[in-house]
Design a protein around this motif. Structure first.
Motif, short mmCIF file in Angstrom:
data_model
loop_
_atom_site.label_atom_id
_atom_site.label_comp_id
_atom_site.label_asym_id
_atom_site.label_seq_id
_atom_site.Cartn_x
_atom_site.Cartn_y
_atom_site.Cartn_z
N LEU A 166 0.62 3.95 -2.59
CA LEU A 166 1.13 5.55 -2.67
C LEU A 166 1.62 6.51 -3.22
CD1 LEU A 166 -1.28 7.65 -0.62
CD2 LEU A 166 0.15 7.20 1.42
N VAL A 185 0.52 -1.56 0.12
CA VAL A 185 0.24 -0.03 -0.40
C VAL A 185 0.47 1.32 0.40
CG1 VAL A 185 -1.91 1.12 1.28
CG2 VAL A 185 -1.91 -0.92 0.83
N LEU A 186 1.92 1.68 0.48
CA LEU A 186 2.67 1.86 0.36
C LEU A 186 3.91 2.78 -0.65
CD1 LEU A 186 4.77 4.25 2.88
CD2 LEU A 186 6.27 2.80 2.75
N LEU A 210 1.99 9.39 -5.70
CA LEU A 210 2.20 10.64 -5.60
C LEU A 210 3.59 11.16 -7.09
CD1 LEU A 210 2.15 10.27 -1.47
CD2 LEU A 210 1.15 11.82 -2.68
N CYS A 232 8.21 12.22 -1.32
CA CYS A 232 8.44 11.55 -1.89
C CYS A 232 9.57 10.52 -1.35
CB CYS A 232 8.51 10.87 -3.17
SG CYS A 232 6.10 10.81 -3.87
#
Length: 161
Positions: A14, A10-11, A18, A143
């Protein structure tokens, strides 16, 4: 271990989203005079027709380096996710996700380099305008540590059944 695998995935997604936003959106620098400066375009608002007119940014070598590094970062992060999916299904039990982690760390280093170059050289293109950095600039900086952390997590993550 399953929760850690889901959290890292999930990270990763994400951060990939981004990165796409930071690379492709138009808010790297916002001036007070209705002008938006991006790594790709320089847009300004005409008050008489209330439309945005965009032209290519200046031909600075450092700006081309920022563009290339941001695109390279998106490539590394995307490739890392594809390699992770391949390793997840093809790797034997007990294996480590070294390749995925290295790709993520490379992506984090290229974002860091791009944002640092833009930070140092941005006064050259915004010398006559007053304004502030836009949200894409901050997303790029955000990021960088996320990619480095997720890369190190991938390196230490072991595949279990």
């Amino acid at each position: 271990m399953t929760l850690l695998l889901i959290a890292v995935s999930v990270l990763h997604l994400l951060v990939l989203i981004l990165l796409f936003i930071a690379t492709l959106d138009k808010k790297w620098f916002v001036s007070t005079s209705d002008e938006v400066i991006d790594i790709w375009l320089n847009c300004y608002n005409t008050n008489n027709t209330d439309t945005w007119i965009c032209k290519n940014t200046s031909e600075n070598e450092w700006l081309h380096a920022v563009q290339a590094l941001m695109m390279l970062s998106v490539f590394f992060a995307s490739a890392a996710f594809l390699v992770f999916l391949c390793q997840l299904y093809a790797m034997q039990r007990g294996g480590l996700f070294y390749t995925t982690g290295i790709f993520q760390i490379f992506s984090g280093l290229t974002v860091f380099s791009a944002a640092l170059i833009y930070s140092i050289h941005s006064p050259e293109i915004v010398n006559s305008t007053r304004g502030r950095y836009g949200y894409c600039f901050y997303i790029a900086w955000m990021c960088c540590p996320l990619l480095l952390v997720s890369g190190s997590m991938y390196i230490h993550l072991r595949k279990k059944k």
